[in-house]
Scaffold this motif. Structure first.
Motif, PDB file in Angstrom:
ATOM      1  N   ASP A 109     -15.749  28.261  15.785  1.00 39.13           N
ATOM      2  CA  ASP A 109     -15.213  28.813  16.939  1.00 39.13           C
ATOM      3  C   ASP A 109     -14.976  30.048  16.118  1.00 39.13           C
ATOM      4  N   ASP A 133     -11.685  31.847  18.226  1.00 38.14           N
ATOM      5  CA  ASP A 133     -10.322  31.258  18.223  1.00 38.14           C
ATOM      6  C   ASP A 133      -9.583  31.914  16.778  1.00 38.14           C
ATOM      7  N   ARG A 134      -9.990  32.760  16.208  1.00 34.89           N
ATOM      8  CA  ARG A 134      -9.242  33.460  15.118  1.00 34.89           C
ATOM      9  C   ARG A 134      -8.829  34.516  15.423  1.00 34.89           C
ATOM     10  N   ARG A 169      -9.087  35.998  19.912  1.00 39.34           N
ATOM     11  CA  ARG A 169      -8.832  34.709  20.700  1.00 39.34           C
ATOM     12  C   ARG A 169      -8.508  34.995  22.165  1.00 39.34           C
ATOM     13  N   ALA A 192     -11.446  34.437  24.266  1.00 39.80           N
ATOM     14  CA  ALA A 192     -11.734  32.815  24.522  1.00 39.80           C
ATOM     15  C   ALA A 192     -10.611  32.372  25.516  1.00 39.80           C
ATOM     16  N   GLU A 193      -9.473  32.934  25.512  1.00 34.58           N
ATOM     17  CA  GLU A 193      -8.339  32.482  26.318  1.00 34.58           C
ATOM     18  C   GLU A 193      -8.648  32.904  27.738  1.00 34.58           C
TER      19      GLU A 193
END
Length: 124
Positions: free
Chosen positions: A17, A20-21, A25, A28-29
């Motif tokens: 992912d 996600d870092r 992020r 992604a959210e």
């Protein structure tokens, strides 16, 4: 720029992912999937590479393809920069990648200008 887009697409396609870092992020959210971004950036990077090849071979369509590719590239870099700017405003901590992505956006806009001038698309 075409190479940068292709390498980012390759990185997103790797297992794990990546979004996600860090401050990306937020992408992604908000529903951006790594697979969709990898395919999109891969297609845009590939089209940019083809446009650069065609630029020397096709006197009319080459600069037009370069112009369109640079414009789309500027949009992509700006869309990657906006979550970082938003996060910097919320947290008060500026990301080091904001100026980098801003300069990539500016470089692409300069490429748009040069492609338009090279192709003679300006009004006479």
């Amino acid at each position: 720029m075409a190479g940068g887009l292709l390498l980012i697409a390759f990185t997103l396609a790797l297992p794990g992912d990546s979004l996600d870092r860090g401050t990306l992020r937020l992408l992604a959210e908000n529903g951006a999937s790594e697979e969709a971004m990898a395919v999109t950036l891969g297609c845009i990077g590939s089209m940019r590479a083809v446009a650069l090849f065609a630029n020397g071979k096709l006197p009319v369509y080459g600069p037009l393809m370069r112009y369109a590719g640079s414009f789309v590239g500027a949009f992509v870099w700006m869309m990657l920069m906006l979550p970082l700017v938003y996060d910097s405003l919320l947290s008060g901590k500026v990301s080091i990648f904001v100026p980098l992505l801003g300069m990539l956006t500016l470089g692409e806009l300069i490429s748009v200008y040069r492609a338009v001038r090279d192709g003679g698309f300006r009004r006479r």
